[in-house]
Design a protein around this motif. Structure first.
Motif, mmCIF file in Angstrom:
data_model
loop_
_atom_site.group_PDB
_atom_site.id
_atom_site.type_symbol
_atom_site.label_atom_id
_atom_site.label_comp_id
_atom_site.label_asym_id
_atom_site.label_seq_id
_atom_site.Cartn_x
_atom_site.Cartn_y
_atom_site.Cartn_z
ATOM 1 N N SER A 128 0.827 -1.209 0.000
ATOM 2 C CA SER A 128 0.000 0.000 0.000
ATOM 3 C C SER A 128 0.859 1.256 0.000
ATOM 4 N N GLU A 129 0.431 2.229 -0.790
ATOM 5 C CA GLU A 129 1.161 3.478 -0.898
ATOM 6 C C GLU A 129 0.828 4.408 0.271
ATOM 7 N N PRO A 130 1.701 5.401 0.577
ATOM 8 C CA PRO A 130 1.381 6.394 1.609
ATOM 9 C C PRO A 130 0.049 7.090 1.337
ATOM 10 N N LYS A 131 -0.671 7.376 2.413
ATOM 11 C CA LYS A 131 -1.979 8.027 2.412
ATOM 12 C C LYS A 131 -3.106 7.081 2.035
ATOM 13 N N THR A 132 -2.779 5.782 1.877
ATOM 14 C CA THR A 132 -3.838 4.801 1.697
ATOM 15 C C THR A 132 -4.679 4.725 2.967
ATOM 16 N N VAL A 133 -6.004 4.748 2.825
ATOM 17 C CA VAL A 133 -6.901 4.669 3.977
ATOM 18 C C VAL A 133 -6.988 3.221 4.437
ATOM 19 N N VAL A 134 -6.626 2.980 5.664
ATOM 20 C CA VAL A 134 -6.672 1.640 6.242
ATOM 21 C C VAL A 134 -8.060 1.348 6.792
ATOM 22 N N LEU A 163 -4.355 6.257 8.153
ATOM 23 C CA LEU A 163 -3.677 6.304 6.862
ATOM 24 C C LEU A 163 -2.293 5.692 6.968
ATOM 25 N N VAL A 164 -1.839 5.124 5.840
ATOM 26 C CA VAL A 164 -0.463 4.648 5.767
ATOM 27 C C VAL A 164 0.462 5.858 5.620
ATOM 28 N N ASN A 195 -23.066 16.155 19.929
ATOM 29 C CA ASN A 195 -22.456 16.423 18.617
ATOM 30 C C ASN A 195 -21.308 17.419 18.676
ATOM 31 N N ASP A 196 -20.574 17.414 19.793
ATOM 32 C CA ASP A 196 -19.375 18.246 19.850
ATOM 33 C C ASP A 196 -18.340 17.700 18.859
ATOM 34 N N SER A 197 -17.513 18.576 18.339
ATOM 35 C CA SER A 197 -16.454 18.137 17.446
ATOM 36 C C SER A 197 -15.443 17.302 18.225
ATOM 37 N N LEU A 198 -14.892 16.291 17.534
ATOM 38 C CA LEU A 198 -13.974 15.354 18.167
ATOM 39 C C LEU A 198 -12.614 15.416 17.486
ATOM 40 N N THR A 199 -11.575 15.095 18.236
ATOM 41 C CA THR A 199 -10.232 14.978 17.685
ATOM 42 C C THR A 199 -9.717 13.574 17.975
ATOM 43 N N TYR A 200 -8.798 13.117 17.100
ATOM 44 C CA TYR A 200 -8.289 11.758 17.180
ATOM 45 C C TYR A 200 -6.767 11.794 17.246
ATOM 46 N N ALA A 201 -6.199 10.856 18.007
ATOM 47 C CA ALA A 201 -4.744 10.765 18.102
ATOM 48 C C ALA A 201 -4.351 9.321 18.374
ATOM 49 N N ILE A 202 -3.268 8.871 17.702
ATOM 50 C CA ILE A 202 -2.696 7.560 18.006
ATOM 51 C C ILE A 202 -1.720 7.761 19.162
ATOM 52 N N VAL A 203 -2.005 7.149 20.297
ATOM 53 C CA VAL A 203 -1.219 7.407 21.503
ATOM 54 C C VAL A 203 -0.307 6.242 21.878
ATOM 55 N N ASP A 204 -0.445 5.097 21.189
ATOM 56 C CA ASP A 204 0.435 3.971 21.508
ATOM 57 C C ASP A 204 0.460 3.020 20.316
ATOM 58 N N GLY A 205 1.570 2.286 20.162
ATOM 59 C CA GLY A 205 1.694 1.265 19.149
ATOM 60 C C GLY A 205 2.175 1.750 17.799
ATOM 61 N N ASN A 206 2.500 3.023 17.699
ATOM 62 C CA ASN A 206 2.901 3.591 16.403
ATOM 63 C C ASN A 206 4.291 4.198 16.491
ATOM 64 N N GLU A 207 5.180 3.511 17.208
ATOM 65 C CA GLU A 207 6.498 4.079 17.456
ATOM 66 C C GLU A 207 7.297 4.278 16.173
ATOM 67 N N LEU A 208 7.038 3.451 15.141
ATOM 68 C CA LEU A 208 7.765 3.585 13.877
ATOM 69 C C LEU A 208 7.152 4.623 12.952
ATOM 70 N N GLY A 209 6.033 5.206 13.357
ATOM 71 C CA GLY A 209 5.381 6.208 12.521
ATOM 72 C C GLY A 209 4.781 5.624 11.259
ATOM 73 N N THR A 210 4.378 4.349 11.326
ATOM 74 C CA THR A 210 3.845 3.679 10.139
ATOM 75 C C THR A 210 2.506 4.265 9.712
ATOM 76 N N PHE A 211 1.708 4.726 10.676
ATOM 77 C CA PHE A 211 0.354 5.191 10.385
ATOM 78 C C PHE A 211 0.143 6.598 10.947
ATOM 79 N N SER A 212 -0.890 7.252 10.460
ATOM 80 C CA SER A 212 -1.375 8.509 11.010
ATOM 81 C C SER A 212 -2.887 8.439 11.072
ATOM 82 N N ILE A 213 -3.503 9.409 11.750
ATOM 83 C CA ILE A 213 -4.958 9.472 11.824
ATOM 84 C C ILE A 213 -5.388 10.903 11.575
#
Length: 637
Positions: free
Chosen positions: A488-494, A529-530, A504-522
């Motif tokens: 899969s190429e970068p920015k591919t939606v997983v 995303l890849v 219905n308040d706006s929400l924010t998302y963050a990967i806080v564990d398990g992504n030490e290599l920076g393989t994914f983003s949210i």
């Protein structure tokens, strides 16, 4: 109410919280010995301090306000009559009264030496509060003591201490820069004659310091003139050090100005100005106004009535006559501030039963006992109609809260404390409206011993009442399972983490564990995303990623979920390197090995998986031989 009543965003609320203050020590002023900071704090509790002498010389000297101490290390002499003194009074040696009448009202009197009430003042010297005499009472029947005869000998702990070590600090020229020393030695002069002199008291770098020091070789004020010290309304501090002070007998004023044109009112001066005079001076008779703490390394003589907001601290002080302290307001230099960030630390909430804290706090311990009062400005029905139903209104507050200065509540801080003696609370009623938060306007009026961030004695603050909806946490599944192909190429939606919020308040998302290599983003919608495709390799040991994703509301209420991502294999075509030549010695009998492809594949051919063995070739002895291998690789996994 106008513009102070408004709904604002959470971002604006966070941006409104700031920090700003620190306590100044005496430097470049120095005491002859002792702990400099402790002596400085002790000196600043006095409205009047005459180190070597304090004399009330003629009639009608009235210090009717109780705020601030007065005293001397040496003798205090009270001559002629009709004197009224309130507030704590400390006399290091003898306390001498003559003629009369003299009245000491609210405030303890401590005398380190003798109490001498002369025959001329017999029955005309009245003490309405407690008196302690560590020497002797020379004429025990001459004074009138409303709370019993004086305590003789050792004084109880509630009496103010004697100040045997309290000096007047002097300017240490060795602490000045070359420019400052040159200015103080005559390089800078300021003259005004029958006019207005504006001195810039604004700090040079306000983001780094709120202090401005000014050194003047000669200050000359003549003929009904006014000196304005230009400050800002953000509590900047100005200190003016004067070597030579020349003045006329006519009326003149020294005041603080926020605009550089008009003086602030005496009642709003909040301890932001200090004048140091290298020598003594006389304030001539006449109606004049002074703002600030005035320190004199000499004799200070007050000829007549003086409108004063500040302090008088000198080697000796003589007040001649006709002094009315209704116009003398004790204001210590650089007092602690009522800290607005403390209010922000305790956001009021709807949906909570019972009283909630109004978090009054000083930014540093009080130098003297502090008192202030407060009330709330609550919008009228018309304000609510104009500015929206979501505004705070009378229906949001339980009864009994103060709504104006006339029914304001008092708050007290003891010396050395930054928290009040008693907590202040209010009850918030939950309304039927849905809003992020409302504003309740809290107004504060300083009595004595503190200041406010705007550099005055009166300021209103916004208290935030958070609606109960902001305390609802997001709702999100406990776990999600996704898969992603290894190519899969970068920015591919997983996949997407789905979360909801009841309001219905706006929400924010963050990967806080398990992504030490920076393989994914949210992203902001919860899509994973890849980012680094090179970390996706089915043939490696890392065939699965387990992430922890945190979902937050704008009010920082959080929920977490586990996201498992499995890496899927792809039947990939191998990529071969360009041909490689291998040279080996004849008769080596060793195998050679070459990496023929860029990926990991299983080899399958007659030449031992890419390994060739060197054997002696009998047909062409002594000549180099070339062998060509055909290597085949197949992705077998």
């Amino acid at each position: 109410m106008g513009k102070s009543i408004r709904k604002i965003s959470w971002v604006a609320f966070i941006a409104s919280i700031f920090s700003f203050s620190w306590a100044l020590g005496p430097s470049p002023l120095v005491f002859s010995s002792g702990n400099q900071k402790e002596l400085w704090d002790e000196l600043l509790k006095y409205k009047l301090w005459g180190r070597d002498a304090l004399d009330f010389n003629n009639s009608n000297i009235h210090f009717t306000t109780v705020e601030g101490y007065a005293g001397t290390k040496k003798d205090f002499t009270l001559r002629n009559g009709n004197h009224i003194v309130n507030g704590h009074f400390v006399v290091g040696e003898s306390f001498i009264t003559d003629t009369g009448p003299h009245t000491f009202g609210d405030g303890y009197v401590r005398i380190g030496g003798d109490l001498v009430v002369t025959e001329n003042a017999k029955n005309n010297t009245t003490f309405n509060d407690y008196v302690c005499v560590e020497g002797k009472e020379a004429n025990p029947n001459n004074g009138v003591f409303k709370k019993g005869t004086p305590t003789l000998g050792s004084c109880p702990g509630f009496f103010p201490p004697l100040e045997n070590d309290l000096d007047i600090p002097v300017l240490d020229l060795n602490k000045l820069s070359g420019t400052e020393l040159a200015d103080f030695n005559g390089g800078r002069t300021e003259h005004v004659n029958n006019g207005v002199l504006v001195i810039d008291g604004l700090p040079d770098n306000p983001e780094e310091s709120r202090l401005k020091d000014i050194y003047i070789g000669e200050l000359n004020i003549n003929n009904n003139s006014t000196v304005l010290i230009h400050q800002n309304s953000s509590n900047n501090i100005t200190r003016v050090f004067v070597n030579k002070f020349i003045y006329s007998d006519t009326e003149w004023d020294i005041k603080v100005s926020f605009d550089g044109e008009t003086a602030i009112d005496d009642s709003t001066y909040a301890g932001t100005l200090l004048f140091y005079f290298h020598n003594g001076f006389t304030i001539p008779a006449g109606d004049r106004t002074l703002h600030g703490t005035y320190i004199s390394n000499g004799d200070m003589i007050l000829k007549d009535h003086l409108r004063m907001a500040g302090q008088l601290l000198s080697t000796s002080i003589t007040i001649d006559a006709d002094f009315n302290s209704e116009h003398f307001r004790y204001v210590p230099f650089d007092p602690p501030l009522v800290d607005p960030t403390a209010f922000a630390n305790y956001i009021l909430q709807e949906g909570i039963e019972g009283p909630q804290l109004i978090n009054f706090e000083l930014d540093r311990p009080a130098v003297i006992d502090v008192d202030l009062k407060y009330w709330f400005e609550v919008p009228t029905e018309e304000d609510v109609a104009n500015y929206g139903e979501g505004l705070i209104n009378a229906n949001d507050l339980a009864s009994g809260y103060p709504t104006s200065e006339t029914n304001a509540k008092e708050v007290f801080f003891k010396k050395g404390q930054s928290k009040p003696t008693e907590e202040q609370t209010i009850v918030i009623i939950d309304d039927e409206f849905v809003e992020e938060f409302e504003i309740l306007v809290l107004c504060v009026q300083i009595g004595v011993g503190a200041s406010l961030p705007n550099g005055t004695t009166h300021q209103c603050f916004d208290l935030y009442i958070a609606d109960d909806d902001i305390y609802l946490v997001p709702e999100v599944n406990e776990e999600f399972d996704f898969s992603v192909y290894e190519n899969s190429e970068p920015k591919t939606v997983v996949g997407k983490v789905k979360a909801t919020h009841e309001k219905n308040d706006s929400l924010t998302y963050a990967i806080v564990d398990g992504n030490e290599l920076g393989t994914f983003s949210i992203d902001s919608n919860g899509q994973i995303l890849v980012e680094k495709k090179e970390n996706l390799d089915f043939e490696s040991d890392l065939k699965q990623f387990v992430l922890v994703v945190e979902v937050s509301t704008i009010f920082n209420k959080k929920a977490t979920t586990q996201v498992t991502i499995n890496v899927l294999d792809v039947n990939e075509k191998p990529v071969f390197k360009k041909g490689a030549d291998v040279v080996v010695d004849e008769n080596s009998g060793e195998y050679f090995e070459e990496e023929w492809a860029t990926e990991r594949f299983s080899g399958s051919n007659e030449l031992n998986n890419g390994k060739g063995q060197n054997e002696n070739h009998p047909e062409r002895p002594g000549e180099p031989q070339t062998f060509k291998f055909i290597v085949k690789y197949t992705d077998v996994r």
